[in-house]
Design an enzyme around this catalytic site. Structure first.
Site, PDB file in Angstrom:
ATOM      1  N   ILE A  34       5.372 -13.555  -3.505  1.00 38.63           N
ATOM      2  CA  ILE A  34       6.476 -13.679  -2.683  1.00 38.63           C
ATOM      3  C   ILE A  34       6.290 -14.660  -1.540  1.00 38.63           C
ATOM      4  O   ILE A  34       7.284 -15.136  -0.850  1.00 38.63           O
ATOM      5  CB  ILE A  34       6.988 -12.153  -2.120  1.00 38.63           C
ATOM      6  CG1 ILE A  34       8.272 -12.125  -1.764  1.00 38.63           C
ATOM      7  CG2 ILE A  34       6.036 -11.882  -1.149  1.00 38.63           C
ATOM      8  CD1 ILE A  34       8.888 -10.794  -1.723  1.00 38.63           C
ATOM      9  N   ASN A  91      -9.102 -10.371  -4.458  1.00 44.15           N
ATOM     10  CA  ASN A  91      -9.479  -9.638  -3.194  1.00 44.15           C
ATOM     11  C   ASN A  91      -9.875  -8.130  -3.682  1.00 44.15           C
ATOM     12  O   ASN A  91      -8.927  -7.464  -4.425  1.00 44.15           O
ATOM     13  CB  ASN A  91      -8.400  -9.636  -2.186  1.00 44.15           C
ATOM     14  CG  ASN A  91      -8.356 -10.906  -1.462  1.00 44.15           C
ATOM     15  OD1 ASN A  91      -9.218 -11.733  -1.544  1.00 44.15           O
ATOM     16  ND2 ASN A  91      -7.199 -11.270  -1.282  1.00 44.15           N
ATOM     17  N   GLU A  99      -4.836  -6.259   0.120  1.00 42.97           N
ATOM     18  CA  GLU A  99      -3.502  -5.779   0.910  1.00 42.97           C
ATOM     19  C   GLU A  99      -2.769  -4.939  -0.175  1.00 42.97           C
ATOM     20  O   GLU A  99      -2.344  -3.650   0.078  1.00 42.97           O
ATOM     21  CB  GLU A  99      -2.384  -6.702   1.020  1.00 42.97           C
ATOM     22  CG  GLU A  99      -2.606  -7.330   2.676  1.00 42.97           C
ATOM     23  CD  GLU A  99      -1.762  -8.679   2.704  1.00 42.97           C
ATOM     24  OE1 GLU A  99      -0.775  -8.704   2.061  1.00 42.97           O
ATOM     25  OE2 GLU A  99      -2.082  -9.459   3.744  1.00 42.97           O
ATOM     26  N   VAL A 100      -2.725  -5.156  -1.291  1.00 46.69           N
ATOM     27  CA  VAL A 100      -1.854  -4.378  -2.408  1.00 46.69           C
ATOM     28  C   VAL A 100      -3.119  -3.642  -3.285  1.00 46.69           C
ATOM     29  O   VAL A 100      -3.744  -4.294  -3.847  1.00 46.69           O
ATOM     30  CB  VAL A 100      -0.893  -5.276  -3.402  1.00 46.69           C
ATOM     31  CG1 VAL A 100      -0.399  -4.477  -4.202  1.00 46.69           C
ATOM     32  CG2 VAL A 100      -0.043  -5.790  -2.167  1.00 46.69           C
ATOM     33  N   HIS A 104      -5.026  -7.220  -8.980  1.00 39.10           N
ATOM     34  CA  HIS A 104      -4.282  -8.278  -9.330  1.00 39.10           C
ATOM     35  C   HIS A 104      -5.375  -9.616  -9.258  1.00 39.10           C
ATOM     36  O   HIS A 104      -6.214  -9.538  -8.308  1.00 39.10           O
ATOM     37  CB  HIS A 104      -3.209  -8.541  -8.272  1.00 39.10           C
ATOM     38  CG  HIS A 104      -3.663  -8.421  -6.814  1.00 39.10           C
ATOM     39  ND1 HIS A 104      -3.661  -7.387  -6.334  1.00 39.10           N
ATOM     40  CD2 HIS A 104      -3.632  -9.595  -5.927  1.00 39.10           C
ATOM     41  CE1 HIS A 104      -3.951  -7.562  -5.232  1.00 39.10           C
ATOM     42  NE2 HIS A 104      -3.994  -8.741  -4.803  1.00 39.10           N
ATOM     43  N   HIS A 106      -5.086 -13.827  -8.315  1.00 37.65           N
ATOM     44  CA  HIS A 106      -4.401 -14.737  -7.759  1.00 37.65           C
ATOM     45  C   HIS A 106      -4.549 -16.161  -8.585  1.00 37.65           C
ATOM     46  O   HIS A 106      -5.437 -16.411  -8.760  1.00 37.65           O
ATOM     47  CB  HIS A 106      -4.561 -15.172  -6.562  1.00 37.65           C
ATOM     48  CG  HIS A 106      -4.148 -14.134  -5.376  1.00 37.65           C
ATOM     49  ND1 HIS A 106      -3.095 -14.046  -4.598  1.00 37.65           N
ATOM     50  CD2 HIS A 106      -4.859 -12.954  -5.019  1.00 37.65           C
ATOM     51  CE1 HIS A 106      -3.204 -13.084  -3.762  1.00 37.65           C
ATOM     52  NE2 HIS A 106      -4.145 -12.296  -4.069  1.00 37.65           N
TER      53      HIS A 106
HETATM   54  P1  5GP Z   1      -3.905  -9.264  -1.629  1.00 43.04           P
HETATM   55  O1  5GP Z   1      -4.516  -9.582  -0.258  1.00 43.04           O
HETATM   56  O2  5GP Z   1      -3.811  -7.747  -1.867  1.00 43.04           O
HETATM   57  O3  5GP Z   1      -4.995 -10.038  -2.577  1.00 43.04           O
HETATM   58  O4  5GP Z   1      -2.597  -9.974  -2.020  1.00 43.04           O
HETATM   59  C1  5GP Z   1      -1.264  -9.548  -2.032  1.00 43.04           C
HETATM   60  C2  5GP Z   1      -0.370 -10.521  -2.417  1.00 43.04           C
HETATM   61  O5  5GP Z   1       0.874  -9.672  -2.829  1.00 43.04           O
HETATM   62  C3  5GP Z   1      -0.124 -11.393  -1.174  1.00 43.04           C
HETATM   63  O6  5GP Z   1      -0.344 -12.813  -1.516  1.00 43.04           O
HETATM   64  C4  5GP Z   1       1.530 -11.066  -0.988  1.00 43.04           C
HETATM   65  O7  5GP Z   1       2.212 -12.305  -0.738  1.00 43.04           O
HETATM   66  C5  5GP Z   1       1.795 -10.650  -2.431  1.00 43.04           C
HETATM   67  N1  5GP Z   1       2.965  -9.633  -2.283  1.00 43.04           N
HETATM   68  C6  5GP Z   1       3.180  -8.552  -1.364  1.00 43.04           C
HETATM   69  N2  5GP Z   1       4.253  -7.901  -1.696  1.00 43.04           N
HETATM   70  C7  5GP Z   1       4.956  -8.423  -2.764  1.00 43.04           C
HETATM   71  C8  5GP Z   1       6.293  -8.354  -3.388  1.00 43.04           C
HETATM   72  O8  5GP Z   1       6.948  -7.400  -3.017  1.00 43.04           O
HETATM   73  N3  5GP Z   1       6.420  -9.327  -4.510  1.00 43.04           N
HETATM   74  C9  5GP Z   1       5.789 -10.411  -4.677  1.00 43.04           C
HETATM   75  N4  5GP Z   1       5.936 -11.062  -5.716  1.00 43.04           N
HETATM   76  N5  5GP Z   1       4.627 -10.483  -3.999  1.00 43.04           N
HETATM   77  C10 5GP Z   1       4.191  -9.726  -3.192  1.00 43.04           C
END
Ligand code: 5GP
Length: 117
Positions: A34, A91, A99-100, A104, A106
């Site tokens: 996003i 991550n 964060e999530v 996942h 990237h």
């Molecule tokens: P993390 O820091 O957990 O590796 O990255 C989480 C990623 O999820 C971030 O790059 C963020 O922009 C993406 N993200 C968070 N919420 C959403 C969402 O509702 N939809 C999409 N497509 N990406 C999201």
């Protein structure tokens, strides 16, 4: 840590919130981030309750792990960045800033990426 079924990627898998889908099969869903930080910024997630790579590598069945890895390569080829090159990043946990809390990867590409190491 217990898997949080209300995390945003769990909601995307349940189609409770939309995503811009890139690829889907029995094992994975891939969709555009996003808030893209590169020309191509796609997230690839397994269809299962895995918190992080640590959890996934420990508890996912072999078929899921193979399906996931194969799908990551396939998505890069489908996006036509396999030849030019790309970067994978995951991550894992607090120190990484994850964060999530649904595992996942990237997938970054589309132009030259600054070296990380
Ligand atoms: P993390 O820091 O957990 O590796 O990255 C989480 C990623 O999820 C971030 O790059 C963020 O922009 C993406 N993200 C968070 N919420 C959403 C969402 O509702 N939809 C999409 N497509 N990406 C999201």
């Amino acid at each position: 840590m217990i898997y949080d079924y209300n995390n945003v990627f769990a909601k995307i898998l349940r189609e409770e919130i939309p995503c811009k889908k890139v690829y889907e099969d029995d094992f994975v869903l891939a969709f555009y981030d996003i808030k893209p930080t590169k020309l191509v910024h796609v997230l690839i997630i397994p269809k299962g309750a895995y918190i992080s790579f640590d959890d996934f590598s420990k508890t996912a069945p072999d078929t899921m792990i193979v399906g996931f890895i194969r799908a990551v390569g396939l998505v890069a080829r489908q996006l036509e960045i396999a030849e030019s090159g790309y970067r994978l990043l995951s991550n894992i946990g607090r120190d990484s800033g994850q964060e999530v809390t649904h595992f996942h990867v990237h997938l970054f590409g589309g132009n030259t990426l600054d070296r990380m190491v």
